[in-house]
Motif scaffolding. Structure first.
Motif, short mmCIF file in Angstrom:
data_model
loop_
_atom_site.label_atom_id
_atom_site.label_comp_id
_atom_site.label_asym_id
_atom_site.label_seq_id
_atom_site.Cartn_x
_atom_site.Cartn_y
_atom_site.Cartn_z
N PRO A 146 0.83 -1.18 0.02
CA PRO A 146 -0.15 -0.05 -0.03
C PRO A 146 0.80 1.26 0.22
O PRO A 146 0.31 2.33 -0.19
CB PRO A 146 -0.93 -0.08 1.54
N ASP A 147 2.14 1.17 0.27
CA ASP A 147 3.10 2.42 0.39
C ASP A 147 3.51 2.59 -0.98
O ASP A 147 4.36 2.27 -1.28
CB ASP A 147 4.02 1.95 1.47
N TRP A 148 2.56 3.58 -1.60
CA TRP A 148 2.99 4.11 -3.15
C TRP A 148 4.52 4.52 -3.24
O TRP A 148 5.12 4.50 -4.16
CB TRP A 148 1.95 4.76 -3.67
N GLN A 149 4.69 5.36 -1.94
CA GLN A 149 6.01 6.26 -2.33
C GLN A 149 7.18 5.26 -2.29
O GLN A 149 8.37 5.35 -2.90
CB GLN A 149 6.15 7.19 -1.00
N ARG A 198 -1.57 6.32 -9.44
CA ARG A 198 -3.12 6.16 -9.35
C ARG A 198 -3.63 5.30 -8.31
O ARG A 198 -4.59 5.57 -7.62
CB ARG A 198 -3.72 5.90 -10.76
N GLY A 199 -2.92 4.14 -8.17
CA GLY A 199 -3.11 3.07 -7.32
C GLY A 199 -2.90 3.70 -5.96
O GLY A 199 -3.73 3.33 -4.83
N GLY A 200 -2.11 4.74 -5.68
CA GLY A 200 -1.70 5.30 -4.28
C GLY A 200 -2.94 6.29 -4.02
O GLY A 200 -2.63 6.80 -2.98
N GLY A 201 -3.67 6.54 -4.64
CA GLY A 201 -4.78 7.76 -4.43
C GLY A 201 -4.59 8.97 -5.15
O GLY A 201 -5.33 9.86 -4.83
N LEU A 202 -3.50 9.01 -5.81
CA LEU A 202 -3.45 10.32 -6.55
C LEU A 202 -4.36 10.52 -7.86
O LEU A 202 -4.59 9.46 -8.39
CB LEU A 202 -2.03 10.69 -7.05
N SER A 203 -5.11 11.55 -7.90
CA SER A 203 -6.06 11.68 -9.13
C SER A 203 -5.28 11.86 -10.27
O SER A 203 -4.21 11.86 -10.61
CB SER A 203 -6.67 13.30 -8.96
N ALA A 204 -6.05 11.72 -11.31
CA ALA A 204 -5.40 11.46 -12.83
C ALA A 204 -4.77 12.90 -13.04
O ALA A 204 -3.87 13.17 -13.74
CB ALA A 204 -6.45 11.16 -13.77
#
Length: 230
Positions: free
Chosen positions: A80-83, A129-135
């Motif tokens: 889950p840690d996209w960074q 995108r999977g980490g919650g950033l908008s398009a």
């Protein structure tokens, strides 16, 4: 290698993958400037025309070599840690480019992204995108990251041995560019990944990468959008 083994090796059919892998190894050994279709043919012990059945010309060869190097980058890890996922993958890309010092210039020189580069960038966008950033935010993030997504960046300062060993800045230059002189005199040059006391390129790369990733996460939490209201 015995004569029988050599004969068997010579019978291995030539294919595109073998041509590209041999080209990458050869470029590592002699440099990209010295690489030619004729030299590659000699390395593979074939006539030059045999190569053109698998790559149409030198530019297509370079496209394939770029893709071969990008193919060495680790796939995205689960989690889950996209960074952390993005950071690890970019550093994997950097390791691939450090193994092949010519590759960054070849990737930059392409008139358009090659299939492997496109797939890599697409997967990176998917991670954002999977980490919650908008398009919208992902679009701007990709621009901000630039070539850093592929493991290299354009540096502002010459950290070559000649520049690093040049001694104190010229007084006239220091007077004209006081802030640059200040940076040159106060920066910590402790070796790192650059010989002869130059700036630690690996540290600078990771510092900027972490700064960007932390900034992206802040924007994500704030629900940032590029939409401007009058």
């Amino acid at each position: 290698m015995t004569r029988q083994e050599a004969t068997h090796a010579q019978r291995i059919p030539l294919n595109r993958d073998r041509v590209l892998r041999a080209a990458v190894v050869l470029a590592d050994a002699i440099g990209i400037e010295a690489l030619s279709m004729r030299r590659l043919a000699q390395e593979l012990d074939v006539v030059p025309m045999a190569l053109y059945k698998h790559v149409a010309n030198k530019e297509e060869l370079l496209d394939g070599m770029a893709d071969a190097v990008v193919g060495e980058v680790d796939p995205p890890a689960a989690g889950p840690d996209w960074q952390r996922v993005v950071r690890d993958r970019i550093l994997s890309a950097r390791r691939a480019l450090l193994r092949h010092p010519w590759a960054a210039r070849v990737i930059e020189s392409r008139t358009g992204p090659t299939p492997a580069v496109l797939a890599y960038l697409d997967s990176m966008a998917g991670t954002f995108r999977g980490g919650g950033l908008s398009a919208d935010l992902t679009h701007h993030v990709m621009h901000a990251m630039g070539s850093r997504l592929l493991g290299f960046s354009q540096e502002l300062f010459d950290t070559s041995a000649s520049a690093a060993s040049a001694g104190p800045p010229d007084p006239a230059l220091a007077a004209a560019y006081p802030h640059i002189a200040e940076l040159a005199s106060t920066a910590a040059h402790d070796g790192g990944t650059t010989p002869n006391g130059g700036c630690d390129d690996q540290f600078e790369f990771e510092f900027a990468l972490d700064l960007l990733l932390n900034g992206f996460e802040t924007l994500r939490r704030e629900g940032w959008t590029s939409t401007r209201t009058p």
